[in-house]
Design an enzyme around this catalytic site. Sequence first.
Site, PDB file in Angstrom:
ATOM      1  CB  SER A   1      42.920  32.769  42.994  1.00 59.22           C
ATOM      2  OG  SER A   1      42.353  33.315  44.046  1.00 59.22           O
TER       3      SER A   1
ATOM      4  CG  HIS B   1      46.953  34.242  43.576  1.00 63.27           C
ATOM      5  ND1 HIS B   1      48.111  34.989  43.224  1.00 63.27           N
ATOM      6  CD2 HIS B   1      46.098  35.050  43.733  1.00 63.27           C
ATOM      7  CE1 HIS B   1      47.733  36.195  43.412  1.00 63.27           C
ATOM      8  NE2 HIS B   1      46.565  36.255  43.638  1.00 63.27           N
TER       9      HIS B   1
ATOM     10  CG  ASP C   1      43.656  36.542  45.726  1.00 62.92           C
ATOM     11  OD1 ASP C   1      44.503  37.459  45.357  1.00 62.92           O
ATOM     12  OD2 ASP C   1      42.877  35.812  45.239  1.00 62.92           O
TER      13      ASP C   1
ATOM     14  CG  MET D   1      41.215  40.361  49.421  1.00 64.00           C
ATOM     15  SD  MET D   1      39.332  40.039  48.731  1.00 64.00           S
ATOM     16  CE  MET D   1      39.988  39.502  47.135  1.00 64.00           C
TER      17      MET D   1
ATOM     18  CG  HIS E   1      47.438  39.726  45.233  1.00 60.25           C
ATOM     19  ND1 HIS E   1      46.331  39.599  44.684  1.00 60.25           N
ATOM     20  CD2 HIS E   1      47.632  40.891  45.395  1.00 60.25           C
ATOM     21  CE1 HIS E   1      46.194  40.932  44.041  1.00 60.25           C
ATOM     22  NE2 HIS E   1      46.760  41.750  44.423  1.00 60.25           N
TER      23      HIS E   1
ATOM     24  CG  MET F   1      44.604  42.633  47.002  1.00 57.68           C
ATOM     25  SD  MET F   1      43.364  41.895  46.234  1.00 57.68           S
ATOM     26  CE  MET F   1      43.755  40.064  46.606  1.00 57.68           C
TER      27      MET F   1
ATOM     28  CG  MET G   1      46.092  43.841  40.113  1.00 56.40           C
ATOM     29  SD  MET G   1      45.791  42.320  40.908  1.00 56.40           S
ATOM     30  CE  MET G   1      44.136  42.011  40.702  1.00 56.40           C
TER      31      MET G   1
ATOM     32  N   GLY H   1      39.768  42.721  44.375  1.00 53.58           N
ATOM     33  CA  GLY H   1      38.800  42.866  45.491  1.00 53.58           C
ATOM     34  C   GLY H   1      37.766  41.743  45.338  1.00 53.58           C
TER      35      GLY H   1
ATOM     36  N   GLY I   1      36.604  37.970  42.887  1.00 56.97           N
ATOM     37  CA  GLY I   1      36.575  36.920  42.161  1.00 56.97           C
ATOM     38  C   GLY I   1      35.952  37.215  40.981  1.00 56.97           C
ATOM     39  N   GLY I   2      35.801  36.440  39.650  1.00 55.07           N
ATOM     40  CA  GLY I   2      34.843  36.322  38.599  1.00 55.07           C
ATOM     41  C   GLY I   2      34.486  37.678  37.787  1.00 55.07           C
TER      42      GLY I   2
ATOM     43  CG  ASP J   1      45.250  38.104  40.295  1.00 53.51           C
ATOM     44  OD1 ASP J   1      44.045  37.311  40.131  1.00 53.51           O
ATOM     45  OD2 ASP J   1      45.624  38.543  41.610  1.00 53.51           O
ATOM     46  N   GLY J   2      43.262  38.192  37.204  1.00 52.01           N
ATOM     47  CA  GLY J   2      41.707  38.835  37.106  1.00 52.01           C
ATOM     48  C   GLY J   2      41.160  38.372  35.767  1.00 52.01           C
ATOM     49  N   GLY J   3      40.121  37.572  35.743  1.00 50.62           N
ATOM     50  CA  GLY J   3      39.515  37.259  34.560  1.00 50.62           C
ATOM     51  C   GLY J   3      40.192  36.347  33.482  1.00 50.62           C
TER      52      GLY J   3
ATOM     53  N   GLY K   1      41.233  32.241  39.248  1.00 49.29           N
ATOM     54  CA  GLY K   1      40.405  31.536  40.484  1.00 49.29           C
ATOM     55  C   GLY K   1      39.024  30.673  40.018  1.00 49.29           C
ATOM     56  CB  SER K   2      35.825  32.396  38.973  1.00 49.98           C
ATOM     57  OG  SER K   2      36.379  32.983  38.085  1.00 49.98           O
TER      58      SER K   2
HETATM   59  C1  DX5 Z   1      41.151  39.660  42.754  1.00 51.45           C
HETATM   60  C2  DX5 Z   1      42.209  38.699  43.191  1.00 51.45           C
HETATM   61  C3  DX5 Z   1      42.164  37.368  42.279  1.00 51.45           C
HETATM   62  C4  DX5 Z   1      40.993  36.579  42.186  1.00 51.45           C
HETATM   63  C5  DX5 Z   1      40.881  36.190  40.602  1.00 51.45           C
HETATM   64  O1  DX5 Z   1      41.084  40.630  43.303  1.00 51.45           O
HETATM   65  O2  DX5 Z   1      43.391  39.301  43.408  1.00 51.45           O
HETATM   66  O3  DX5 Z   1      43.346  36.442  42.564  1.00 51.45           O
HETATM   67  O4  DX5 Z   1      41.079  35.406  42.935  1.00 51.45           O
HETATM   68  O5  DX5 Z   1      39.678  35.596  40.523  1.00 51.45           O
HETATM   69  P1  DX5 Z   1      39.176  35.384  38.945  1.00 51.45           P
HETATM   70  O6  DX5 Z   1      40.390  34.382  38.420  1.00 51.45           O
HETATM   71  O7  DX5 Z   1      38.004  34.666  39.062  1.00 51.45           O
HETATM   72  O8  DX5 Z   1      38.963  36.639  38.285  1.00 51.45           O
HETATM   73 ZN    ZN Z   2      44.922  37.986  43.330  1.00 53.23          ZN
END
Ligand code: DX5
Ligand code: ZN
Length: 216
Positions: free
Chosen positions: A7, A31, A33, A35, A64, A66, A135, A140, A142-143, A173-175, A195-196
Site C-alpha cells: 500500500s 494498493h 487507498d 480516502m 480501495h 474509502m 478489512m 482510515g 496505516g500502522g 488489509d490492515g496490520g 503498508g507500513s
Molecule cells: C487502511 C488502509 C490500508 C493501509 C494498511 O485504512 O486501507 O490499506 O494502508 O496499512 P498497514 O499495512 O500499515 O496496516
Molecule cells: Zn486499503
Amino acid sequence: MIKVAPSILSADYLNLERDINKIENDAEYLHIDVMDGDFVPSISYGPGWVKQIRKISNLILDVHMMVKNPERYVDEFADNGADLIGVHVEATPHIHRALQMIKNKGVKAEVVINPGTPVDAIKPVLYMVDQVLVMTVNPGFGGQKFLPETVKKIQQLNDLKNSEGYNFDIEIDGGVNNETVKQAYTAGATVAVAGSYVFDAENPASKVQSIKDATK
Ligand code: DX5
Ligand code: ZN
C-alpha cells in the site's frame, strides 16, 4: 503462496516512483487507498494519482475506495488505469449498482467489508465480484494492529466459495506482516495488503518476500 499488494499509503509521496520501483518486481498488486475525509477521517489522493502511477508501474492497480457514494468516481478511476476497484458495502445504499458500474467499465470489481460488518451483508453480491476485501483493521489509517476476530469471516467466505462454486480472491488489509498473514492465509486469504510493514523497512522487497515465505 499469497499474492502481495503493497500500500502506497506508507510510501514517500515525494519519491513515489522510487518507492514503487523497490517492490515492482516482487509484488503482484499495488494498493491505492483513496480516502475522502467523510467515510473515513483522513484525506489521501484521487484519480489523478492513478493516472500518473499507471505510467510507471505494470502491477495490478488495486484501488480501495474509502469514499461515500463511490459511484460518483468509478468511471474516472477506471478511465485512469485502475485494474481493480473496491467499494465498501457500508458506503452506499446501492452496492449492486456500484459493482455493476465497475464491471461495465471492464475493470475487476471488489466488495469491501469493515470489521464490524458481517459476511451476510455481502452474500447477495458474491456471485458478481472478482475479489472480496476483508478489512482486518478499521479503515482510515496505516500502522494499526491486526484484528484476529476478522479471521473467522475469511473462513466463512472461503466456505461459501467452496459450497457455491465462486472463484473470487479474498484480500486482507490492515496490520498485515509475516506473522499475522499466516492465520489469514490458512483461513483462505489469497491477497495480502501491507503498508507500513513494507514501506517503513530499509528493504521493502525483502518484506514482500517475507510475507510470501510465511505462506509457502
Ligand atoms: C487502511 C488502509 C490500508 C493501509 C494498511 O485504512 O486501507 O490499506 O494502508 O496499512 P498497514 O499495512 O500499515 O496496516
Ligand atoms: Zn486499503
